[in-house]
Design a protein around this motif. Structure first.
Motif, short mmCIF file in Angstrom:
data_model
loop_
_atom_site.label_atom_id
_atom_site.label_comp_id
_atom_site.label_asym_id
_atom_site.label_seq_id
_atom_site.Cartn_x
_atom_site.Cartn_y
_atom_site.Cartn_z
N ALA A 19 -56.17 -19.19 35.52
CA ALA A 19 -56.53 -17.71 35.63
C ALA A 19 -57.25 -16.96 34.64
CB ALA A 19 -55.35 -16.96 35.94
N THR A 20 -56.66 -17.83 33.35
CA THR A 20 -56.98 -16.82 32.00
C THR A 20 -58.57 -17.52 31.55
OG1 THR A 20 -55.79 -18.62 30.85
CG2 THR A 20 -55.08 -16.33 31.21
N GLY A 21 -58.48 -19.07 32.25
CA GLY A 21 -59.91 -19.62 31.69
C GLY A 21 -61.22 -18.88 32.65
N PHE A 22 -60.63 -18.52 33.98
CA PHE A 22 -61.46 -17.96 35.04
C PHE A 22 -61.92 -16.66 34.39
CE2 PHE A 22 -62.61 -15.27 38.44
CZ PHE A 22 -63.31 -15.98 39.29
N ALA A 23 -61.12 -15.70 34.03
CA ALA A 23 -61.52 -14.49 33.31
C ALA A 23 -62.08 -14.37 32.22
CB ALA A 23 -60.08 -13.68 33.17
N PHE A 24 -61.92 -15.40 31.36
CA PHE A 24 -62.80 -15.50 30.08
C PHE A 24 -64.46 -15.80 30.35
CE2 PHE A 24 -64.57 -17.90 26.60
CZ PHE A 24 -64.96 -16.96 25.67
N GLY A 279 -51.42 -10.85 34.11
CA GLY A 279 -51.91 -9.37 34.55
C GLY A 279 -53.04 -9.06 33.57
N THR A 280 -53.40 -9.56 32.59
CA THR A 280 -54.61 -9.25 31.83
C THR A 280 -55.77 -10.01 32.28
OG1 THR A 280 -53.20 -9.03 29.71
CG2 THR A 280 -55.73 -9.25 29.36
N SER A 281 -55.82 -11.32 32.92
CA SER A 281 -56.59 -11.88 33.49
C SER A 281 -57.23 -11.24 34.58
CB SER A 281 -56.20 -13.23 33.57
OG SER A 281 -55.38 -13.58 34.54
N VAL A 282 -55.96 -10.81 35.58
CA VAL A 282 -56.49 -10.32 36.96
C VAL A 282 -57.17 -9.06 36.62
CG1 VAL A 282 -55.68 -9.23 38.99
CG2 VAL A 282 -54.69 -11.42 38.00
N SER A 284 -58.55 -7.96 34.11
CA SER A 284 -60.00 -8.07 33.23
C SER A 284 -61.10 -8.52 34.34
CB SER A 284 -60.09 -9.09 32.32
OG SER A 284 -59.69 -10.30 32.66
N ALA A 285 -60.76 -9.29 35.42
CA ALA A 285 -61.89 -9.51 36.31
C ALA A 285 -62.14 -8.20 37.28
CB ALA A 285 -61.13 -10.74 37.09
N PHE A 286 -61.12 -7.44 37.35
CA PHE A 286 -61.32 -6.30 38.08
C PHE A 286 -62.36 -5.27 37.40
CE2 PHE A 286 -60.05 -2.00 39.02
CZ PHE A 286 -60.39 -1.79 40.37
#
Length: 468
Positions: A19-24, A279-282, A284-286
């Motif tokens: 999830a965090t790799g995806f968001a970044f 929470g931050t990864s989701v 940030s994507a939003f």
């Protein structure tokens, strides 16, 4: 002895890493969009400035402003998070998942809104606001130290971009030599100066200037390398320069966000860090979707600033995921599996969801940066420790607040370096008026040396009496 990790724990760590790799990766892929280079206002200004002062000078100014936006946005996110996380403690009703959600939302909102607001200001007001901030930091710290540091940083960034355009081997060699030479010059000057009263905040800018020089040297070299050797000041060349600045800056935000994020996340514990990572990864994507859908109305500078802030916070989620997955480091296999999940997240974001796809070299670079940012949260990382800041060993909201203040204060370095760069461009564009600006900047930068010389001219008895 390696302790086996449970299946549920490993699956949770894999989910967080993906999830965090995806968001970044999703946020950093914005750097490939030609938003700045297609802006009808910025591009003509850049081309005109390049025709007078060279494209390298324009690249330096742009790098400084983008780096400033990143630092102020991330610092604002930490400051807002510090304010919000204080509320549950005052009410006496701390709920772990609610605290994690509030922290994640605060980081994203603070960084994104700050980045967007800079761009909404008219360009003239934006520059004046930055000058005011520089002046405030000057009074907050030691003006002589700060201006000397800014001079070194500006020169280092300028020549690093110039050397980067010469190619990898020759450019890298010259960049290293330049950084070492400037550091030696700074050390020689400060050793010859008489001691001055300590600044109130015990700032140590000159002690940190070698680190700053290395950072901006790497940044500048990457920008120059990406921009290539063409130096005709044409529109085509400026497009390449702007895109190179954006690409390198977005990747740099990964290391910055992950480093500072690790310091903050170690304090909250592994369980809370894991919740904040998700929470931050989701979020940030939003936030990225919201900004991207409003690029035409926000404009190039606002959308770039906002997404740069989101990217830095997405990098915080990478380090938080690593801190939260502390147990997986007990087994080499589980660690390799979780760090591979970061790469899977990057590939999913850039090659499956988005179009056009990243090239192989770009994809490899983003994967390496994401994995490196994740490792910054590792138990043996130098960032994975309870750091003692100016006010001692801080925890909770106080730690977040101090990290935010340090980050915003650090933004004075690229702002001030950009001011020196603007003075240099003014010399080419305005002749004597610009020259006066450069001379004024140099007078400020040499203030410490001049005051030291004046100090040595005092009578011997006075020197001996006050030599404490």
């Amino acid at each position: 002895m390696e302790t086996p990790i449970g299946v549920s724990g490993l699956l949770g760590a894999i989910l967080k890493g993906t999830a965090t790799g995806f968001a970044f990766a999703e946020a950093s892929s914005f750097a490939l969009k030609p938003v700045l280079s297609e802006d009808p206002t910025l591009l003509p200004i850049a081309v005109q400035a390049a025709s007078r002062a060279g494209s390298t000078g324009v690249g330096v100014i742009t790098s400084c402003l983008v780096c400033t936006s990143m630092l102020i946005s991330l610092g604002s996110g930490f400051l807002l998070a510090a304010m919000v996380t204080k509320l549950p403690k005052h009410t006496g009703s701390e709920i772990p998942w609610l605290t994690a959600l509030a922290t994640s939302m605060s980081l994203i909102l603070g960084a994104a809104i700050t980045g967007i607001s800079w761009g909404l200001l008219p360009l003239g007001v934006y520059l004046i606001a930055q000058l005011i901030l520089v002046a405030a930091v000057f009074f907050y710290s030691n003006i002589n130290q700060l201006t000397q540091a800014l001079s070194i940083i500006f020169v280092t960034l300028y020549v690093s971009i110039y050397y980067g355009r010469m190619g990898v081997i020759l450019g890298l060699l010259l960049s290293i030599i330049t950084i070492i030479s400037l550091y030696a010059l700074r050390k020689t000057l400060t050793e010859r100066m008489t001691p001055k009263p300590k600044c109130v905040t015990e700032c140590k800018l000159l002690e940190r200037v070698f680190f700053y020089s290395v950072v901006v040297g790497i940044l500048g070299f990457g920008v120059g390398l990406g921009a290539g050797a063409q130096d005709d000041g044409s529109e085509t060349e400026m497009v390449i320069m702007l895109e190179s600045v954006l690409w390198v800056s977005f990747l740099s935000s990964g290391i910055l966000g992950a480093g500072l994020g690790t310091v903050a996340m170690v304090d909250v514990g592994t369980e809370m860090a894991g919740k904040i990572a998700i929470g931050t990864s989701v979020l940030s994507a939003f936030a990225l979707r919201v900004i991207l859908n409003n690029v035409p109305s926000l404009g190039a500078r606002s959308s770039t600033g906002g997404i740069l802030g989101v990217t830095a916070v997405a990098a915080v989620s990478l380090s938080a995921a690593s801190v939260g997955a502390k147990e997986v480091y007990n087994s080499r296999l589980s660690f390799l599996i979780t760090i591979a999940s970061v790469a899977v997240g990057v590939i999913a974001a850039t090659q499956v969801i988005h179009s056009p796809f990243m090239g192989l070299s770009q994809l490899t670079t983003v994967i390496l940066v994401a994995m490196g940012s994740y490792v910054l949260g590792a138990p043996k990382s130098p960032f994975n420790t309870r750091m003692k800041l100016r006010q001692g060993l801080l925890t909770g909201p106080e730690l977040l607040r101090e990290i935010g203040m340090e980050t915003v204060t650090a933004a004075a370095a690229p702002i001030g370096a950009g001011v020196l760069g603007v003075a240099a461009l003014g010399t080419a564009a305005l002749g004597k008026l610009g020259t006066a600006g450069v001379l004024l900047a140099l007078a400020l930068a040499l203030g410490g040396t001049l005051s030291g010389m004046l100090g040595r001219s005092l009578p011997a008895p006075a020197e001996s009496e006050g030599g404490h």
